[in-house]
Enzyme design. Structure first.
Site, PDB file in Angstrom:
ATOM      1  N   HIS A  58       0.890  -1.177   0.000  1.00  0.00           N
ATOM      2  CA  HIS A  58       0.000   0.000   0.000  1.00  0.00           C
ATOM      3  C   HIS A  58       0.924   1.222   0.000  1.00  0.00           C
ATOM      4  CE1 HIS A  58      -3.536  -2.470   1.359  1.00  0.00           C
ATOM      5  NE2 HIS A  58      -2.569  -3.201   1.904  1.00  0.00           N
ATOM      6  N   PHE A  59       0.969   1.936  -1.108  1.00  0.00           N
ATOM      7  CA  PHE A  59       1.881   3.090  -1.193  1.00  0.00           C
ATOM      8  C   PHE A  59       1.171   4.437  -1.029  1.00  0.00           C
ATOM      9  CE2 PHE A  59       5.974   1.311  -3.432  1.00  0.00           C
ATOM     10  CZ  PHE A  59       6.281   0.620  -2.265  1.00  0.00           C
ATOM     11  N   ARG A  60      -0.135   4.402  -0.734  1.00  0.00           N
ATOM     12  CA  ARG A  60      -0.870   5.611  -0.312  1.00  0.00           C
ATOM     13  C   ARG A  60      -0.757   6.759  -1.311  1.00  0.00           C
ATOM     14  NH1 ARG A  60      -3.082   2.145   3.247  1.00  0.00           N
ATOM     15  NH2 ARG A  60      -1.981   1.921   5.213  1.00  0.00           N
ATOM     16  N   HIS A 206      -2.600 -12.613   2.472  1.00  0.00           N
ATOM     17  CA  HIS A 206      -2.220 -12.742   3.889  1.00  0.00           C
ATOM     18  C   HIS A 206      -2.863 -13.900   4.654  1.00  0.00           C
ATOM     19  CE1 HIS A 206      -5.775 -10.260   3.973  1.00  0.00           C
ATOM     20  NE2 HIS A 206      -5.143  -9.138   3.732  1.00  0.00           N
ATOM     21  N   ASP A 279       2.667  -6.934   2.542  1.00  0.00           N
ATOM     22  CA  ASP A 279       1.477  -6.186   2.976  1.00  0.00           C
ATOM     23  C   ASP A 279       1.914  -4.878   3.651  1.00  0.00           C
ATOM     24  OD1 ASP A 279      -1.088  -5.333   3.387  1.00  0.00           O
ATOM     25  OD2 ASP A 279      -1.676  -6.986   4.697  1.00  0.00           O
ATOM     26  N   HIS A 283       1.352   3.377   8.352  1.00  0.00           N
ATOM     27  CA  HIS A 283       0.627   4.375   9.148  1.00  0.00           C
ATOM     28  C   HIS A 283       1.696   5.053  10.002  1.00  0.00           C
ATOM     29  CE1 HIS A 283      -3.352   2.709   8.160  1.00  0.00           C
ATOM     30  NE2 HIS A 283      -2.792   1.520   8.275  1.00  0.00           N
TER      31      HIS A 283
HETATM   32  O1  DOR Z   1      -3.754  -4.197   8.366  1.00  0.00           O
HETATM   33  C1  DOR Z   1      -4.174  -3.839   7.260  1.00  0.00           C
HETATM   34  N1  DOR Z   1      -3.791  -2.667   6.725  1.00  0.00           N
HETATM   35  N2  DOR Z   1      -5.036  -4.626   6.610  1.00  0.00           N
HETATM   36  C2  DOR Z   1      -5.653  -4.218   5.490  1.00  0.00           C
HETATM   37  O2  DOR Z   1      -6.459  -4.949   4.964  1.00  0.00           O
HETATM   38  C3  DOR Z   1      -5.389  -2.876   4.943  1.00  0.00           C
HETATM   39  C4  DOR Z   1      -4.091  -2.346   5.383  1.00  0.00           C
HETATM   40  C5  DOR Z   1      -3.956  -0.863   5.137  1.00  0.00           C
HETATM   41  O3  DOR Z   1      -4.192  -0.444   4.007  1.00  0.00           O
HETATM   42  O4  DOR Z   1      -3.634  -0.127   6.075  1.00  0.00           O
HETATM   43 ZN    ZN Z   2      -2.978  -5.149   2.430  1.00  0.00          ZN
HETATM   44 ZN    ZN Z   3      -5.923  -7.218   3.274  1.00  0.00          ZN
END
Ligand code: DOR
Ligand code: ZN
Ligand code: ZN
Length: 401
Positions: A58-60, A206, A279, A283
């Site tokens: 996830h590169f936001r 996952h 994954d 944050h």
């Molecule tokens: O822990 C998680 N973070 N699970 C997810 O499904 C999404 C991910 C996120 O995008 O922060």
């Molecule tokens: Zn994910």
């Molecule tokens: Zn997920």
């Protein structure tokens, strides 16, 4: 033409002492007289691997650029030996239309890492599946609530989705964990049933429990076309760690038991788990430091996955061959990334030099991710990437230890 000499190169499943000649692609292996004039870079006994492929990051960026941008995420990937990332659609804005897909692609193209983008699915964009298909790496479906809120629960919409994705020929990556989840196996059942009915090719994101993985393996024996992914945090932490550390280790799906963790290592070593992915879900520490109920789900990991796994190789928990298989060769094959996933003449020159004896501690000041922390902080690991080439372009060189 570049020439890498003195390396132990991972070719056809084993390490071979050979020179590599490459521009954007690998042109020759060994000592090819046609290219012998090239000025060699001597890597003195270090190991050369095909670039690692992380199919779950996830590169936001955009409205969450304070957590990560494509630029910072790419730097993190490259210093972790990852040359290709496949990026999830639960961003802000989410990747649900051609417009958002193309806006994201523009950022990604400028970042210097190879990439593919997942197309997100909701009840409202099912009719776009044929249009999105040529431009996405795969589709992603969330069956439960998590960061970004892309949950789909309507049974009719799910049936249409599985049918349309099957028709598109793309993989459907599934976040199967549901609200009021009872077990991973129970969570996986609806997706397995729909895949059986519509012949949708699945990628199970996952996976983390014996029960869930055994059910998936059984479904595969029954003929389902599915791949099983696990992530480094499930290999290293358990629910006991979560009880001790709290929100910092809050992740979806949650950490499992110590017995599950041991099962994962075994399943990885045996080849039952096909794909390892980080994954990477960045944050900020400020967000993670909130009260448990308020803190967001997710752990960063794109730059620590390779060192963690090299350390596991040094401890003989896993062979180097299995590591390359689950973190490069299988991802390339499963997601149809041609020219990637192995070192061979005619393949792209996505290469990583690793120093298998370098011992270094995971420390925030050395991390490139904008989120600035790691759940693995303080881990002393043996085996680190020191140089990364993307299509023949040197894209990372580690400072001296
Ligand atoms: O822990 C998680 N973070 N699970 C997810 O499904 C999404 C991910 C996120 O995008 O922060
Ligand atoms: Zn994910
Ligand atoms: Zn997920």
């Amino acid at each position: 033409m570049q020439r890498l000499s003195g390396g132990r190169v991972f070719i056809a499943g084993e390490l071979q002492e050979a020179d590599l000649f490459f521009d954007e692609q690998i042109r020759a292996i060994g000592s090819d007289p046609e290219f012998d004039a090239a000025e060699p870079l001597d890597v003195g006994g270090k190991i050369v691997l095909p670039g690692l492929i992380d199919v779950h990051v996830h590169f936001r960026d955009f409205r969450q650029a304070y957590q990560e941008t494509w630029a910072s995420g790419a730097r993190a990937a490259l210093q972790g030996g990852v040359t290709t990332v496949l990026e999830m659609p639960n961003s802000d804005p989410p990747t649900l239309t051609l417009k958002t897909l193309r806006a994201k692609r523009a950022r990604a193209e400028a970042a210097g890492v190879r990439f593919g983008l997942y197309g997100g699915l909701t009840e409202n964009n099912i009719e776009l599946i044929p249009l999105l298909a040529p431009e996405v790496a795969a589709f992603k479906l969330y069956l439960g609530q998590t960061t970004g809120g892309l949950i789909v629960s309507d049974p009719g919409a799910l049936r249409e989705m599985f049918a349309a994705v099957a028709e598109s020929g793309k993989l459907l990556a599934v976040h199967a964990q549901r609200p009021q989840s009872r077990s991973e196996a129970a969570d996986l059942e609806p997706a397995l049933e729909l895949s059986d009915r519509y012949h949708t090719r699945l990628h199970l994101c996952h996976c983390r429990t014996r029960e869930g993985i055994e059910l998936a393996l059984e479904a595969r024996r029954d003929g389902l076309d599915l791949s099983i992914e696990t992530c480094p945090h499930y290999l290293h932490f358990t629910q006991q760690d979560f009880q001790q550390q709290g929100a910092l280790l809050k992740v979806n799906p949650p950490l499992a038991s110590a017995a599950d963790r041991e099962y994962l290592w075994d399943a990885l070593a045996k080849g039952q788990i096909d794909i390892l992915a980080s994954d990477h879900a960045p944050h900020t520490l400020e967000e993670k430091a909130q009260a448990l109920e308020r803190a967001p789900y997710g752990l960063p990991g794109v730059e620590t996955t390779l060192p963690l796994m090299l350390d596991a190789v040094s401890k003989e928990k896993l062979t180097l061959a299995r590591l390359v298989e689950v973190f490069s060769t299988n991802p390339a094959r499963r997601f149809g990334l041609e020219g990637q996933g192995q070192i061979a003449v005619g393949h792209d020159a996505d290469l990583v030099v690793v120093d298998p004896t370098r011992r270094q501690t995971v420390a925030p000041e050395r991390l490139a991710s904008k989120c600035g922390w790691s759940p693995f902080e303080g881990f002393e690991l043996t085996g680190w990437p020191i140089r990364t080439w993307v299509r023949g372009r040197l894209s990372y060189a580690a400072p001296a230890p």
